[in-house]
Design a protein around this motif. Structure first.
Motif, PDB file in Angstrom:
ATOM      1  N   UNK A   1       1.727   5.642   6.507  1.00 12.93           N
ATOM      2  CA  UNK A   1       2.027   4.521   5.621  1.00 12.93           C
ATOM      3  C   UNK A   1       1.669   3.196   6.290  1.00 12.93           C
ATOM      4  N   UNK A   2       1.997   3.070   7.572  1.00 12.63           N
ATOM      5  CA  UNK A   2       1.669   1.850   8.299  1.00 12.63           C
ATOM      6  C   UNK A   2       0.176   1.606   8.371  1.00 12.63           C
ATOM      7  N   UNK A   3      -0.593   2.661   8.646  1.00 12.08           N
ATOM      8  CA  UNK A   3      -2.049   2.522   8.717  1.00 12.08           C
ATOM      9  C   UNK A   3      -2.612   2.096   7.363  1.00 12.08           C
TER      10      UNK A   3
ATOM     11  N   UNK B   1      -5.574 -19.629  -0.798  1.00 12.17           N
ATOM     12  CA  UNK B   1      -6.078 -18.599  -1.705  1.00 12.17           C
ATOM     13  C   UNK B   1      -6.898 -17.557  -0.965  1.00 12.17           C
ATOM     14  N   UNK B   2      -7.771 -18.004  -0.036  1.00 14.30           N
ATOM     15  CA  UNK B   2      -8.572 -17.078   0.771  1.00 14.30           C
ATOM     16  C   UNK B   2      -7.668 -16.216   1.639  1.00 14.30           C
ATOM     17  N   UNK B   3      -6.641 -16.822   2.245  1.00 13.59           N
ATOM     18  CA  UNK B   3      -5.701 -16.075   3.088  1.00 13.59           C
ATOM     19  C   UNK B   3      -4.897 -15.072   2.263  1.00 13.59           C
ATOM     20  N   UNK B   4      -4.495 -15.485   1.066  1.00 15.38           N
ATOM     21  CA  UNK B   4      -3.758 -14.572   0.184  1.00 15.38           C
ATOM     22  C   UNK B   4      -4.623 -13.383  -0.192  1.00 15.38           C
ATOM     23  N   UNK B   5      -5.905 -13.654  -0.446  1.00 12.68           N
ATOM     24  CA  UNK B   5      -6.860 -12.589  -0.771  1.00 12.68           C
ATOM     25  C   UNK B   5      -6.936 -11.601   0.389  1.00 12.68           C
ATOM     26  N   UNK B   6      -6.884 -12.138   1.622  1.00 18.82           N
ATOM     27  CA  UNK B   6      -6.974 -11.278   2.800  1.00 18.82           C
ATOM     28  C   UNK B   6      -5.706 -10.466   3.019  1.00 18.82           C
ATOM     29  N   UNK B   7      -4.530 -11.059   2.759  1.00 15.02           N
ATOM     30  CA  UNK B   7      -3.271 -10.420   3.132  1.00 15.02           C
ATOM     31  C   UNK B   7      -2.630  -9.598   2.022  1.00 15.02           C
ATOM     32  N   UNK B   8      -3.113  -9.699   0.824  1.00 17.21           N
ATOM     33  CA  UNK B   8      -2.440  -9.007  -0.270  1.00 17.21           C
ATOM     34  C   UNK B   8      -2.484  -7.488  -0.096  1.00 17.21           C
ATOM     35  N   UNK B   9      -1.348  -6.863  -0.221  1.00 15.07           N
ATOM     36  CA  UNK B   9      -1.271  -5.400  -0.277  1.00 15.07           C
ATOM     37  C   UNK B   9      -0.153  -4.989  -1.237  1.00 15.07           C
ATOM     38  N   UNK B  10       0.340  -5.964  -1.998  1.00 10.23           N
ATOM     39  CA  UNK B  10       1.460  -5.722  -2.904  1.00 10.23           C
ATOM     40  C   UNK B  10       1.081  -4.760  -4.032  1.00 10.23           C
ATOM     41  N   UNK B  11      -0.181  -4.806  -4.435  1.00  7.55           N
ATOM     42  CA  UNK B  11      -0.608  -3.995  -5.566  1.00  7.55           C
ATOM     43  C   UNK B  11      -0.544  -2.500  -5.256  1.00  7.55           C
ATOM     44  N   UNK B  12      -0.564  -2.112  -3.964  1.00  9.99           N
ATOM     45  CA  UNK B  12      -0.422  -0.694  -3.661  1.00  9.99           C
ATOM     46  C   UNK B  12       0.837  -0.393  -2.845  1.00  9.99           C
ATOM     47  N   UNK B  13       1.766  -1.350  -2.776  1.00 13.61           N
ATOM     48  CA  UNK B  13       2.982  -1.155  -1.982  1.00 13.61           C
ATOM     49  C   UNK B  13       3.842  -0.007  -2.511  1.00 13.61           C
ATOM     50  N   UNK B  14       4.018   0.064  -3.830  1.00  9.23           N
ATOM     51  CA  UNK B  14       4.835   1.142  -4.388  1.00  9.23           C
ATOM     52  C   UNK B  14       4.180   2.500  -4.157  1.00  9.23           C
ATOM     53  N   UNK B  15       2.840   2.549  -4.211  1.00 12.61           N
ATOM     54  CA  UNK B  15       2.142   3.808  -3.951  1.00 12.61           C
ATOM     55  C   UNK B  15       2.403   4.277  -2.516  1.00 12.61           C
ATOM     56  N   UNK B  16       2.301   3.344  -1.567  1.00 12.96           N
ATOM     57  CA  UNK B  16       2.517   3.699  -0.167  1.00 12.96           C
ATOM     58  C   UNK B  16       3.982   4.036   0.076  1.00 12.96           C
ATOM     59  N   UNK B  17       4.883   3.234  -0.508  1.00 10.69           N
ATOM     60  CA  UNK B  17       6.322   3.488  -0.372  1.00 10.69           C
ATOM     61  C   UNK B  17       6.681   4.861  -0.934  1.00 10.69           C
ATOM     62  N   UNK B  18       6.133   5.193  -2.076  1.00 12.37           N
ATOM     63  CA  UNK B  18       6.421   6.485  -2.702  1.00 12.37           C
ATOM     64  C   UNK B  18       5.837   7.664  -1.951  1.00 12.37           C
ATOM     65  N   UNK B  19       4.860   7.402  -1.050  1.00 16.96           N
ATOM     66  CA  UNK B  19       4.250   8.494  -0.290  1.00 16.96           C
ATOM     67  C   UNK B  19       5.102   8.920   0.898  1.00 16.96           C
ATOM     68  N   UNK B  20       6.137   8.132   1.231  1.00 13.42           N
ATOM     69  CA  UNK B  20       6.981   8.442   2.389  1.00 13.42           C
ATOM     70  C   UNK B  20       7.854   9.677   2.139  1.00 13.42           C
ATOM     71  N   UNK B  21       8.069  10.451   3.183  1.00  7.85           N
ATOM     72  CA  UNK B  21       8.992  11.581   3.065  1.00  7.85           C
ATOM     73  C   UNK B  21      10.415  11.087   2.816  1.00  7.85           C
ATOM     74  N   UNK B  22      10.768   9.985   3.454  1.00  4.21           N
ATOM     75  CA  UNK B  22      12.080   9.369   3.259  1.00  4.21           C
ATOM     76  C   UNK B  22      11.893   7.925   2.825  1.00  4.21           C
TER      77      UNK B  22
END
Length: 449
Positions: free
Chosen positions: A40-42, A228-249
């Motif tokens: 998940x971290x990777x 705006x450029x920095x936000x474009x670089x740092x955004x990962x919110x759109x797949x956060x629930x997908x990654x969170x849901x992939x956790x065993x716990x």
């Protein structure tokens, strides 16, 4: 903020008081996945430092170097805070996707707005990834002895089609995002290699390239565009629930730990990359830092190769999100195997088709930063949490959320106006003046005395 008691789900996760805030630490109603914390971290780090990192030196040019560094740390903090806030909101509302969260808090209109943004951002990112892949790898192949400008390997359209069919499409067909953990690790390692190359070139090139006027002023007028450029670089919110849901716990404690470590590592890499890139080229820094390096620079050519591979490996993460949005909007969140394949192929085919026609997105990418990334990072997570929070109005989470929300609205509106009035110029494929003026030879990574 108070809510009608009838709206509170009976099975909402229990709350445990901590020193700083109320933490939701139990599992959500949905079953966890098969992914571990490392995978998940990777995936989070890969999502953050994918293609967006390449434009961070340019954001230093836009904001002014000292202010740019401070803003980069600020955006990283907001990213870390809002990612955790997003999952808090999901647990408070007993929802398991970004779309469900917004629909429950702001109704169907909010759901449509979020779905549009959540689709557009990664979809446009996929187009940019293809363009970057075509432009970057063709320059790499041109350095191979015997490969001329007429060779098929130097045709950007062929490279885009080839990498799509052989790499990005098969990886995007996975149904479980946790399986991309190893792919994301490879992408992270390649990004570190690219960082080392940029740092080496800072030492070797800095004396050869003249510094631009006002290179070290504290602040410049385009600071909001830089956010705006920095936000474009740092955004990962759109797949956060997908990654969170992939956790065993999937608990908030686990998620907070992963987020803090991932964002910290990402911001260290990003700051080093931005500082070294800008210090090398100052006011001549391009939106794609590799456009600044001369074509006969073999070390930079190896960096271009690593970057091209990194972009290819980041592409599937964005495809996962676009597919999830389509599945939620049109198929109630469930795709059969056949529809999973059809939707994936359709998304990639359209993105590939657009990238074959256009070779410079310029203003489109800047607009994607201020109009899509900024609301997804600054505005929507905080607005949802403020609507759901039952804490007192002066609680630290509420106050910080209000501040982030106000900053997001400011960046989005003013950044949009400035982007329209002063769009980023596209210097696609142009050799920089210092490559000719100084007759510098970069062959085999050496410089003349």
């Amino acid at each position: 903020m108070e809510r009608d008691g009838s709206e509170q789900p009976p099975d909402r996760a229990p709350q445990i008081e901590t020193d700083d805030h109320t933490a939701l630490v139990s599992k959500p109603r949905s079953k966890g996945g098969n992914g571990d914390l490392a995978s998940a971290g990777f995936n989070i780090i890969n999502s953050i430092i994918g293609s967006g990192i390449i434009g961070l030196p340019y954001s230093m040019k836009e904001a002014g170097f000292p202010l740019g560094v401070l803003l980069l740390f600020g955006v990283a903090y907001i990213t870390d805070y809002s990612i955790i806030l997003l999952i808090k909101g999901g647990n408070l509302s007993s929802t398991n996707t970004y779309q469900e969260l917004v629909k429950k808090t702001y109704g169907f209109l909010g759901y449509l707005i979020l779905s549009t943004l959540q689709f557009l951002y990664p979809f446009i990112a996929m187009i940019s990834y293809n363009i970057i892949t075509g432009d970057t790898l063709t320059k790499v192949f041109l350095r191979i002895p015997g490969v001329g400008s007429e060779n098929v390997l130097t045709d950007r359209r062929f490279i885009i089609l080839f990498t799509t069919v052989i790499f990005t499409l098969p990886l995007s067909l996975y149904r479980d995002i946790a399986k991309l953990g190893k792919v994301s690790l490879v992408s992270l390692l390649l990004t570190i290699v690219i960082l080392v190359i940029v740092m080496v070139r800072t030492v070797t090139l800095d004396p050869q390239i003249p510094k631009s006027e006002n290179a070290w002023v504290f602040a410049k007028s385009n600071a909001l565009q830089a956010i705006g450029v920095m936000s474009f670089a740092f955004i990962c919110h759109h797949n956060s629930f997908l990654i969170y849901g992939s956790l065993k716990e999937p608990t908030l404690n686990n998620w907070s730990r992963i987020t803090h470590v991932s964002v910290l590592l990402a911001v260290v890499i990003s700051v080093l990359f931005a500082v070294c890139g800008y210090m090398t080229f100052t006011g001549y820094t391009e939106g794609d830092i590799f456009e600044n390096y001369c074509r006969d620079d073999n070390l930079a050519t190896f960096g271009r190769f690593c970057y091209g591979v990194t972009v290819i490996l980041t592409f599937p993460l964005e495809c996962f999100v676009t597919r999830e949005v389509i599945a939620n909007v049109f198929f109630h969140g469930n795709l059969s195997t056949a529809f999973h394949i059809v939707v994936t192929v359709f998304i990639i085919a359209v993105a590939t088709g657009v990238s074959l026609v256009y070779d410079c997105l310029g203003i489109v990418l800047e607009l994607n930063g201020v109009l899509s990334a900024t609301p997804l990072v600054f505005i929507i997570p905080t607005a949802c949490y403020l609507r759901l929070s039952e804490e007192r109005w002066n609680h630290s989470d509420n106050l910080i959320s209000c501040l982030i929300l106000a900053v997001g609205v400011l960046v989005m509106t003013v950044g949009f106006v400035l982007t329209i009035l002063h769009p980023q110029e596209c210097s696609h494929g142009k050799e920089m003046f210092y490559c000719f003026a100084s007759n510098v030879s970069f062959h085999n990574g050496t410089l003349p005395p």
